[in-house]
Scaffold this active site. Structure first.
Site, PDB file in Angstrom:
ATOM      1  CB  SER A 182      -7.336 -13.415 -13.119  1.00 48.06           C
ATOM      2  OG  SER A 182      -6.418 -12.683 -13.868  1.00 48.06           O
ATOM      3  CD  GLU A 183      -4.713 -15.938 -17.904  1.00 53.48           C
ATOM      4  OE1 GLU A 183      -5.880 -15.734 -17.501  1.00 53.48           O
ATOM      5  OE2 GLU A 183      -4.269 -15.499 -18.973  1.00 53.48           O
ATOM      6  CG  ASN A 184      -2.857 -13.057 -12.282  1.00 52.51           C
ATOM      7  OD1 ASN A 184      -3.995 -13.220 -12.723  1.00 52.51           O
ATOM      8  ND2 ASN A 184      -2.560 -12.088 -11.451  1.00 52.51           N
ATOM      9  CB  SER A 228      -3.900 -20.616 -11.891  1.00 50.57           C
ATOM     10  OG  SER A 228      -4.703 -19.873 -12.774  1.00 50.57           O
TER      11      SER A 228
END
Lengths: 241, 218
Positions: B46-48, B88
């Protein structure tokens, strides 16, 4: 003698020196890991003409969104701004300048700004509106655009714990842009849940060394949740952004 | 019959391989997580700032400090790690993610994708999508084949501002599984009960149909 003691005891003191037309870099992803009370202090101070650099701009009544009604923001650099009616109104009316920036590029702009790198090449955005007006170069047969770093007059950061020297530890995905913002502020102000004595944090576990931090204040947080999704009902899986 | 959102997710899940690190976008792609085959292990990015995203929390497990890129509360799977946004996107841009699944408004025969902006109408931003399409080699776009009014979204040339240029090779719509190569769409599979003629009719860009096109197995 204060030495390396970065702790301040009032929000006024924490945001002292912030004046009109400054650039403020803010950590946070949505409403997760935002410096709630530092934002409230900017609202209270009424500082205007700000350029905000943040992944998002909060919602209407929380997060950076609270700076909108009094028109404190002149420009925002963000990757996603869709959660906020007043934001949309000001943007459509041309009252608010918006520079949409890909999320990874935004993170790297902060990282580079804090690391003394003025610009970098990335493939992100090539052939899209993001590339307009930017230098393009080819490396190993692939096209890249030149993106410039960002440095803020202030950075506002939310961490989980700090020691008095400003060494920081973040918690879970509330880390997000915060460590990057911390490096990229000329004055970096950090709001934390707990301040501990020097020596209590394991040096091996510190995410942001205190050298980047100018002021630390202990706050209490609402930690509002944007999308409360609970199992087992899979229906909720489709509600996103 | 056109595929439902759940069925699109189900078909995408068949493309998962054991040991894959996968980034799932907002909407239909998120549903893919519900159909990971039991006999393989995948890890969701999840890119966060989370690798090893788990299922949604119970009421008791909810933690405001633990969300996914859609800002939904989530949990961490066993073996998860958390990191900052630059890290990320180093994973994403650096090509370390094995499969990316994301939605789109339009794609075209040259592998261009438009997914983030409808001028004058919807201006929300690209989030991480531009980095994802620029960084990943293996991308599956999930979308409806045409609008409600029968206007194709698989075009000769995208009409909306692009999210990425020349980066899409696979598209799964509610009607078909399509590969993009050499400036053309190539029909790989059709949704159960959907004819090749229907797909041709709703595909504006050149569509290559070679031999008998199998129905998808769900």
């Amino acid at each position: 003698m204060a030495g390396f003691d970065k702790v301040v005891h009032s929000y006024e003191e924490a945001m002292a020196g912030l004046t009109d037309n400054m650039t403020v870099i803010a950590g946070g992803f949505g409403l997760c890991g935002i410096a709630e009370n530092l934002i409230a202090e900017i609202k209270r101070k009424g500082t205007k003409g700000l350029t905000l650099v943040s992944n998002n701009c909060g919602v209407d009544d929380f997060g950076l969104g609270v700076l909108l009604p009094n028109r404190q923001i002149k420009k925002i650099v963000a990757s996603y701004v869709g959660e906020n009616a007043e934001f949309e109104r000001q943007m459509m009316a041309g009252e608010l300048e918006v520079e949409l920036t890909p999320q990874g590029t935004l993170a790297e702009k902060m990282r580079a700004g804090g690391a003394g790198i003025p610009a970098f090449f990335t493939a992100t955005g090539v052939g899209t509106p993001v590339a307009e007006g930017k230098e393009e170069r080819t490396f190993n047969g692939r096209d890249y655009i030149l993106e410039e770093a960002i440095v803020g007059d202030f950075a506002i950061v939310k961490a989980w714990k700090a020691d008095r020297y400003g060494n920081l530890v973040f918690r879970k995905t509330a880390r997000n842009f915060n460590p990057l913002a911390a490096t990229a502020g000329k004055i970096t102000v950090v709001e934390v849940e707990e301040i501990v004595e020097v020596g209590e944090l394991d040096p091996d576990q510190i995410h942001t060394p205190g050298i980047y931090v100018n002021r630390v204040i202990q706050g209490s947080f609402e930690k509002r949740i944007e999308q409360r999704t609970i199992r087992p009902s899979n229906k909720h899986a489709e509600k996103g952004e | 019959m056109a595929l439902s959102r759940e069925q699109i997710a189900q078909r995408v899940a068949q493309e998962l391989k054991d040991g894959y690190y996968v980034n799932l976008g907002i909407g239909i792609p998120t549903l893919v997580a519900n159909y990971v085959p039991d006999d393989i292990e995948v890890m969701l990015q999840s890119e966060n700032g989370l690798l090893g995203m788990g299922q949604f929390p119970t009421e008791e497990e909810i933690d405001a400090d633990l969300i996914n890129a859609g800002k939904q509360t989530v949990t961490m799977a066993n073996g998860a790690s958390v990191f900052d946004s630059a890290e990320s996107f180093a994973m994403i841009r650096g090509g370390h993610v094995d499969l990316t699944v994301l939605g789109a408004f339009e794609v075209d025969v040259n592998g261009n994708i438009a997914s983030y902006m409808i001028p004058g109408k919807l201006i929300k931003g690209m989030g991480g999508a531009m980095d994802l399409v620029a960084g990943a080699d293996n991308i599956i776009v999930t979308m409806t084949h045409a609008s409600k009014h029968g206007v194709s979204k698989l075009l000769k040339s995208c009409s909306l501002p692009l999210t990425g240029k020349g980066c899409i090779k696979k598209v799964l719509t509610d009607l078909a599984f399509i590969e993009i190569k050499e400036g053309k769409f190539h029909l790989l599979e059709r949704a159960p009960g959907v004819s090749v003629e229907e797909i041709i009719k709703l595909t504006e860009g050149e569509l290559v149909v070679t031999g008998d096109i199998p129905e998808m197995k769900l």
